[in-house]
Each structure stands twice: as structure tokens, then as C-alpha cells.
Design a protein around this motif. Structure first.
Motif, PDB file in Angstrom:
ATOM      1  N   VAL A  41      37.593  56.886  37.372  1.00  0.00           N
ATOM      2  CA  VAL A  41      36.491  55.986  37.735  1.00  0.00           C
ATOM      3  C   VAL A  41      36.129  56.196  39.201  1.00  0.00           C
ATOM      4  N   ASP A  42      35.032  55.564  39.625  1.00  0.00           N
ATOM      5  CA  ASP A  42      34.561  55.731  41.003  1.00  0.00           C
ATOM      6  C   ASP A  42      35.410  54.862  41.940  1.00  0.00           C
ATOM      7  N   THR A  43      36.588  55.393  42.309  1.00  0.00           N
ATOM      8  CA  THR A  43      37.483  54.663  43.222  1.00  0.00           C
ATOM      9  C   THR A  43      38.215  55.670  44.094  1.00  0.00           C
ATOM     10  N   THR A  50      44.197  49.743  50.390  1.00  0.00           N
ATOM     11  CA  THR A  50      43.871  48.719  51.393  1.00  0.00           C
ATOM     12  C   THR A  50      43.511  47.375  50.749  1.00  0.00           C
ATOM     13  N   ARG A  51      42.910  47.389  49.563  1.00  0.00           N
ATOM     14  CA  ARG A  51      42.519  46.110  48.930  1.00  0.00           C
ATOM     15  C   ARG A  51      43.654  45.464  48.148  1.00  0.00           C
ATOM     16  N   THR A  52      44.646  46.272  47.703  1.00  0.00           N
ATOM     17  CA  THR A  52      45.676  45.693  46.831  1.00  0.00           C
ATOM     18  C   THR A  52      47.115  46.011  47.237  1.00  0.00           C
ATOM     19  N   ASP A 165      36.171  50.196  33.792  1.00  0.00           N
ATOM     20  CA  ASP A 165      35.865  49.116  34.725  1.00  0.00           C
ATOM     21  C   ASP A 165      36.761  49.227  35.964  1.00  0.00           C
ATOM     22  N   ARG A 166      36.204  49.734  37.053  1.00  0.00           N
ATOM     23  CA  ARG A 166      37.028  49.960  38.249  1.00  0.00           C
ATOM     24  C   ARG A 166      37.508  48.654  38.886  1.00  0.00           C
ATOM     25  N   ASN A 167      36.812  47.541  38.559  1.00  0.00           N
ATOM     26  CA  ASN A 167      37.225  46.240  39.113  1.00  0.00           C
ATOM     27  C   ASN A 167      38.591  45.800  38.596  1.00  0.00           C
ATOM     28  N   THR A 168      38.948  46.261  37.400  1.00  0.00           N
ATOM     29  CA  THR A 168      40.216  45.803  36.819  1.00  0.00           C
ATOM     30  C   THR A 168      41.214  46.943  36.530  1.00  0.00           C
ATOM     31  N   CYS A 169      40.730  48.111  36.139  1.00  0.00           N
ATOM     32  CA  CYS A 169      41.664  49.127  35.623  1.00  0.00           C
ATOM     33  C   CYS A 169      42.628  49.655  36.672  1.00  0.00           C
ATOM     34  N   VAL A 170      42.322  49.450  37.955  1.00  0.00           N
ATOM     35  CA  VAL A 170      43.223  49.963  38.998  1.00  0.00           C
ATOM     36  C   VAL A 170      44.397  49.005  39.248  1.00  0.00           C
ATOM     37  N   LEU A 171      44.334  47.815  38.664  1.00  0.00           N
ATOM     38  CA  LEU A 171      45.289  46.771  39.053  1.00  0.00           C
ATOM     39  C   LEU A 171      46.557  46.709  38.210  1.00  0.00           C
ATOM     40  N   HIS A 229      38.840  40.574  31.288  1.00  0.00           N
ATOM     41  CA  HIS A 229      37.641  40.224  32.055  1.00  0.00           C
ATOM     42  C   HIS A 229      38.085  39.371  33.245  1.00  0.00           C
ATOM     43  N   MET A 230      37.565  39.654  34.403  1.00  0.00           N
ATOM     44  CA  MET A 230      38.076  38.949  35.590  1.00  0.00           C
ATOM     45  C   MET A 230      37.022  38.830  36.685  1.00  0.00           C
ATOM     46  N   ILE A 231      36.969  37.644  37.302  1.00  0.00           N
ATOM     47  CA  ILE A 231      36.175  37.487  38.528  1.00  0.00           C
ATOM     48  C   ILE A 231      37.190  37.532  39.676  1.00  0.00           C
ATOM     49  N   GLY A 232      37.394  38.749  40.189  1.00  0.00           N
ATOM     50  CA  GLY A 232      38.497  39.020  41.104  1.00  0.00           C
ATOM     51  C   GLY A 232      38.555  38.108  42.312  1.00  0.00           C
ATOM     52  N   LYS A 233      37.409  37.911  42.967  1.00  0.00           N
ATOM     53  CA  LYS A 233      37.383  37.118  44.212  1.00  0.00           C
ATOM     54  C   LYS A 233      37.830  35.686  43.970  1.00  0.00           C
ATOM     55  N   GLN A 268      53.505  39.825  41.505  1.00  0.00           N
ATOM     56  CA  GLN A 268      53.132  41.092  42.153  1.00  0.00           C
ATOM     57  C   GLN A 268      51.702  41.466  41.737  1.00  0.00           C
ATOM     58  N   ALA A 269      50.715  40.783  42.330  1.00  0.00           N
ATOM     59  CA  ALA A 269      49.328  41.078  41.968  1.00  0.00           C
ATOM     60  C   ALA A 269      48.613  41.852  43.063  1.00  0.00           C
ATOM     61  N   ASN A 270      48.804  41.411  44.308  1.00  0.00           N
ATOM     62  CA  ASN A 270      48.029  41.986  45.406  1.00  0.00           C
ATOM     63  C   ASN A 270      48.779  41.692  46.705  1.00  0.00           C
ATOM     64  N   GLY A 296      52.096  48.176  40.198  1.00  0.00           N
ATOM     65  CA  GLY A 296      50.881  47.391  40.019  1.00  0.00           C
ATOM     66  C   GLY A 296      51.227  46.004  39.509  1.00  0.00           C
ATOM     67  N   ASN A 297      50.252  45.365  38.892  1.00  0.00           N
ATOM     68  CA  ASN A 297      50.449  44.019  38.355  1.00  0.00           C
ATOM     69  C   ASN A 297      50.867  44.123  36.887  1.00  0.00           C
ATOM     70  N   THR A 298      52.099  43.727  36.594  1.00  0.00           N
ATOM     71  CA  THR A 298      52.577  43.773  35.198  1.00  0.00           C
ATOM     72  C   THR A 298      52.633  42.359  34.607  1.00  0.00           C
TER      73      THR A 298
HETATM   74  O1  UT7 Z   1      47.612  38.353  37.863  1.00  0.00           O
HETATM   75  C1  UT7 Z   1      46.322  37.993  38.289  1.00  0.00           C
HETATM   76  C2  UT7 Z   1      45.450  39.157  38.156  1.00  0.00           C
HETATM   77  N1  UT7 Z   1      44.346  39.276  39.032  1.00  0.00           N
HETATM   78  C3  UT7 Z   1      44.391  39.258  40.380  1.00  0.00           C
HETATM   79  O2  UT7 Z   1      45.369  38.997  40.998  1.00  0.00           O
HETATM   80  C4  UT7 Z   1      43.124  39.610  41.078  1.00  0.00           C
HETATM   81  C5  UT7 Z   1      42.923  38.883  42.374  1.00  0.00           C
HETATM   82  N2  UT7 Z   1      41.835  39.475  43.104  1.00  0.00           N
HETATM   83  C6  UT7 Z   1      42.036  40.588  43.833  1.00  0.00           C
HETATM   84  O3  UT7 Z   1      43.126  41.106  43.928  1.00  0.00           O
HETATM   85  C7  UT7 Z   1      40.845  41.176  44.559  1.00  0.00           C
HETATM   86  O4  UT7 Z   1      39.746  40.291  44.458  1.00  0.00           O
HETATM   87  C8  UT7 Z   1      40.424  42.591  44.013  1.00  0.00           C
HETATM   88  C9  UT7 Z   1      41.478  43.598  44.398  1.00  0.00           C
HETATM   89  C10 UT7 Z   1      40.288  42.540  42.500  1.00  0.00           C
HETATM   90  C11 UT7 Z   1      39.098  43.006  44.624  1.00  0.00           C
HETATM   91  O5  UT7 Z   1      39.184  42.992  46.039  1.00  0.00           O
HETATM   92  P1  UT7 Z   1      38.017  42.309  46.882  1.00  0.00           P
HETATM   93  O6  UT7 Z   1      38.346  42.519  48.291  1.00  0.00           O
HETATM   94  O7  UT7 Z   1      37.899  40.894  46.404  1.00  0.00           O
HETATM   95  O8  UT7 Z   1      36.781  43.188  46.508  1.00  0.00           O
HETATM   96  P2  UT7 Z   1      35.407  42.767  45.813  1.00  0.00           P
HETATM   97  O9  UT7 Z   1      35.625  42.358  44.407  1.00  0.00           O
HETATM   98  O10 UT7 Z   1      34.712  41.811  46.702  1.00  0.00           O
HETATM   99  O11 UT7 Z   1      34.624  44.133  45.842  1.00  0.00           O
HETATM  100  C12 UT7 Z   1      34.226  44.709  47.073  1.00  0.00           C
HETATM  101  C13 UT7 Z   1      33.514  45.995  46.750  1.00  0.00           C
HETATM  102  C14 UT7 Z   1      32.417  45.851  45.691  1.00  0.00           C
HETATM  103  O12 UT7 Z   1      31.370  46.695  46.059  1.00  0.00           O
HETATM  104  P3  UT7 Z   1      30.038  46.105  46.745  1.00  0.00           P
HETATM  105  O13 UT7 Z   1      29.488  45.122  45.753  1.00  0.00           O
HETATM  106  O14 UT7 Z   1      30.489  45.468  48.010  1.00  0.00           O
HETATM  107  O15 UT7 Z   1      29.199  47.331  46.936  1.00  0.00           O
HETATM  108  C15 UT7 Z   1      33.055  46.365  44.438  1.00  0.00           C
HETATM  109  O16 UT7 Z   1      32.122  46.892  43.523  1.00  0.00           O
HETATM  110  O17 UT7 Z   1      34.437  46.942  46.209  1.00  0.00           O
HETATM  111  C16 UT7 Z   1      33.917  47.470  44.985  1.00  0.00           C
HETATM  112  N3  UT7 Z   1      35.058  47.806  44.118  1.00  0.00           N
HETATM  113  C17 UT7 Z   1      35.666  48.993  44.181  1.00  0.00           C
HETATM  114  N4  UT7 Z   1      35.468  50.087  44.940  1.00  0.00           N
HETATM  115  C18 UT7 Z   1      36.296  51.128  44.768  1.00  0.00           C
HETATM  116  C19 UT7 Z   1      35.653  47.031  43.184  1.00  0.00           C
HETATM  117  N5  UT7 Z   1      36.667  47.710  42.623  1.00  0.00           N
HETATM  118  C20 UT7 Z   1      36.699  48.924  43.223  1.00  0.00           C
HETATM  119  C21 UT7 Z   1      37.525  50.052  43.092  1.00  0.00           C
HETATM  120  N6  UT7 Z   1      37.282  51.117  43.866  1.00  0.00           N
HETATM  121  N7  UT7 Z   1      38.552  50.080  42.213  1.00  0.00           N
END
Ligand code: UT7
Length: 340
Positions: A41-43, A50-52, A165-171, A229-233, A268-270, A296-298
Motif C-alpha cells: 500500500v501507499d505507506t 514515527t506515527r506508531t 486500507d493503509r489506515n488500518t493494515c499497518v497496525l 473499520h476504524m476512526i483512528g484519531k 500495545q497499540a501505538n 504490532g497490535n495483537t
Molecule cells: O487496539 C486499538 C486499535 N486502534 C488504535 O489503537 C488506533 C489509534 N489511533 C492511532 O494509532 C493513530 O490515529 C493512527 C496511527 C491510526 C493514525 O495516526 P494519526 O497521526 O492519527 O494520523 P491520521 O489518521 O491523522 O492521518 C494523517 C495522514 C493522513 O493523510 P492526510 O489526510 O493528512 O493527507 C492519512 O491519510 O496520514 C495518512 N496515512 C498514512 N500515510 C502513510 C494514514 N495511514 C497511513 C499510512 N501510511 N499507513
């Protein structure tokens, strides 16, 4: 003759302390790195790191089920506890990825480990499930209902991952962790647990398909409703709040301060979530056991795997006070204070 009311043989007995007498874990062999994902995916490794904080995760084989991973973790815990599987009275499997909707994954585990004297059920509390399981186990043992309970957190999250879905599949990743609980006749053990739920947030982390509301159909699968399905923020925000609250409540119930804690074992999520909690509850990050960089997150397995690693590596020692704290879909959250 007047019928006498039945008296519970348990009622006259004093409440018992509950200890973890063995832990075990299992992760699949196959490693999926951030570099691998960047070809899917595009990541990028940089974004994910840095994000996780995640660098790689384990992927179960196609035919490797949640119950198989759970059974492997359980056998290790049973071996360390030096008990026979036949001594187990109850098996609780916390999972969001059961082998089937029914029967419970715990039933498959029972057969695999030969725990023929156990009652079996699954716990659905998402990532918080393992600590919900510890609390349920504790209640059964404390009340003299059961002597020995096996609690497992096990997940094959990659079976419900949307790999586009790059928002979730990397986690997410796969794995299992287990603990055997028993009354040990000493003060060591579970001191306090706080569990909680807020059902107003069922729409920020969920899998819509596969249940009665949205059964499996070709159309639903085409819409990826059988995936996470997840609203990460929003999850991020709620996670920090919930884990701080759970930590404070569990410590308060235990009559301890955060400064008494030798090791925090968090969900262990982030890494950023863990850093935010460390900062807000005032405890150095070095006191947190972190392995999300490797797995990652198991989900329900995460804290159970971390507990086993901390135990086997000597990171936690007899007499240490430990805080375990988790959150998950639901929203669910829990905090447990143990004396190791
Ligand atoms: O057990 C519970 C499970 N879930 C969690 O714990 C999730 C909790 N949330 C998080 O860990 C964070 O919100 C994430 C790691 C999921 C996302 O981090 P974020 O700093 O909240 O990023 P974001 O969702 O605000 O996305 C920032 C940007 C977006 O691009 P634009 O709209 O600013 O252009 C996303 O599209 O990063 C983009 N993005 C990615 N880019 C590269 C989202 N996923 C990726 C990715 N690679 N995998």
C-alpha cells in the motif's frame, strides 16, 4: 417436614487471593516488515515508525487458527505452572477473531490441550479482553467456585484486515498469550482490577459484517464489511483518556501510588499512546514494557504476550508491583494491579 434453604458450601469460606502461577505466549514465524507493507500500500517505514512505533508484525499461516495459537501459548503457561491440563476448571479465551462464531474458541483449545475437566467460554471485549478474563477468573477463584483457571488472549487479526486500507493494515498482527491463575496461599497476586465500558463509542472501531446485523453475503464481502473499520484519531483520543482513568482507578483500589509500580504493561497499540500515558500519569517511559515494535497490535493477545515476555526475561520479579492497562473496541478498558 419444612424444607431447609440450600446453603452454599462456599459461603462460609474466606475470600482467597489469586496468583498467576504460569504464563506462556506464541507468535507465528512469518514476519511482515514495514518495508514489505510499503510494497503493498501507499505507506513507508518512516510513516509507520514515527506515527506508531511499529517496525514489524507476525502473520499466521493460512491454515493456522486462533485456537492453535492459543493452545500453543496455553501449553507453555501450563508447563511453567507445573500443573496438568486436567486440573484446569475453566478456560476463558479473549478474542475478536474466534475460529468460528460458535462454538467458542475455548472449546477448540480445550480439545487441543486435553483440559477435559474445564468449562469453556470466550470473552468478547476486544483488546481489553485479557484483563476482563483475569477479572472473571479472579472472581471464580476468590469465591471458591473454581481452583484453577486458564485465561488466554489470542488473535488472528490478519484474517479480518483489509490489506488495501493503509489506515488500518499497518497496525495489526497475530499471536497469543496465556496465564494460569490459582489460589497460592500467599499475599502475592491480583490486588485490584477496574473494568469499564462506554457503549456510545461502538462506531469508532468495529467489524460490521459477519454478525446477525450484517450477515456474510457476497455483496457485504465486496464492500469489505468483513474487515476492521476504524476512526483512528478518535480511537487514539479515547484510548489515552480511558487508559489513564483505568490506571488511576486500579491504583486507587490497590491503595498504591504510581511510584510504587515497578513495571507498567500496557496495551500495545501505538507508542505515542504509551508516551502520552507515561507523561500524563507521571511515570518514566522506561518503566513501560513495550514490544509493539516487533508484533504490532495483537488486540486481546497483546498484553498477555507482553506479560509472558516480561516474566520470562526477568523484567518483572517476585514482590514487584505491576500495573497492566488496556483499552479496546466497545469502548472497553481495564486496569489491573498485581504483586508478582
Ligand atoms: O487496539 C486499538 C486499535 N486502534 C488504535 O489503537 C488506533 C489509534 N489511533 C492511532 O494509532 C493513530 O490515529 C493512527 C496511527 C491510526 C493514525 O495516526 P494519526 O497521526 O492519527 O494520523 P491520521 O489518521 O491523522 O492521518 C494523517 C495522514 C493522513 O493523510 P492526510 O489526510 O493528512 O493527507 C492519512 O491519510 O496520514 C495518512 N496515512 C498514512 N500515510 C502513510 C494514514 N495511514 C497511513 C499510512 N501510511 N499507513
Amino acid at each position: 417436614m419444612k424444607r431447609q434453604p440450600r446453603s452454599s458450601p462456599r459461603s462460609a469460606k474466606p475470600l482467597r487471593t489469586v496468583s498467576i502461577i504460569g504464563t506462556g505466549s506464541y507468535v507465528p514465524e512469518k514476519v511482515l516488515t514495514n518495508a514489505d507493507l510499503s510494497r503493498m500500500v501507499d505507506t513507508s517505514d518512516d510513516w509507520i515508525t514515527t506515527r506508531t512505533g511499529i517496525k514489524e508484525r507476525r502473520i499466521a499461516a493460512k491454515d493456522e487458527t486462533t485456537s492453535e495459537m492459543a493452545a500453543k501459548a496455553a501449553l507453555r503457561a501450563i508447563e511453567q505452572a507445573k500443573i496438568s491440563a486436567k486440573e484446569i476448571n475453566l478456560i476463558l479465551v479473549a478474542t475478536a477473531t474466534p475460529d468460528m462464531l460458535f462454538p467458542a474458541t475455548a472449546c477448540f483449545v480445550q480439545k487441543k490441550i486435553g483440559a477435559t475437566n474445564a468449562a469453556c467460554l470466550d470473552i468478547s471485549a476486544a483488546c481489553a479482553g485479557f484483563l476482563f478474563g483475569l477479572e472473571i477468573a479472579q472472581q471464580f477463584i476468590t469465591s471458591h467456585t473454581h481452583d484453577t483457571v486458564l485465561v488466554i488472549g489470542a488473535e488472528k487479526l490478519t484474517s479480518i484486515t483489509n490489506w488495501t486500507d493503509r489506515n488500518t493494515c499497518v497496525l495489526f498482527g497475530d499471536g497469543a498469550g496465556a496465564a494460569v491463575l490459582r489460589h497460592r496461599g500467599s499475599a502475592h497476586g491480583v490486588i485490584s482490577t477496574h473494568i469499564g465500558t462506554d457503549g456510545h463509542y461502538t462506531d469508532i472501531l468495529f467489524m460490521p459484517g459477519g454478525g446477525s446485523r450484517c450477515p456474510i453475503t457476497r455483496e457485504n464481502v465486496d464492500l469489505n464489511l468483513n474487515t476492521i473499520h476504524m476512526i483512528g484519531k478518535e480511537v487514539y483520543k479515547q484510548a489515552v483518556t480511558a487508559m489513564i482513568r483505568a490506571s488511576k482507578k486500579a491504583l486507587e483500589q490497590a491503595g498504591l501510588s504510581i511510584h510504587d509500580i515497578a513495571c507498567v504493561i500496557p496495551h500495545q497499540a501505538n507508542l505515542r499512546i504509551i508516551e502520552a500515558i507515561a507523561d500524563r500519569i507521571g511515570i518514566p517511559l522506561e518503566k513501560f514494557y513495550v514490544n509493539l515494535d516487533r508484533y504490532g497490535n495483537t488486540s486481546a493477545a497483546a498484553v498477555a504476550i507482553a506479560l509472558d515476555e516480561a516474566n520470562r526475561s526477568g523484567r518483572i520479579k517476585p514482590g514487584d508491583y505491576i500495573l497492566m492497562v488496556v483499552f479496546g473496541a466497545g469502548l472497553t478498558w481495564a486496569g489491573t494491579v498485581l504483586e508478582w
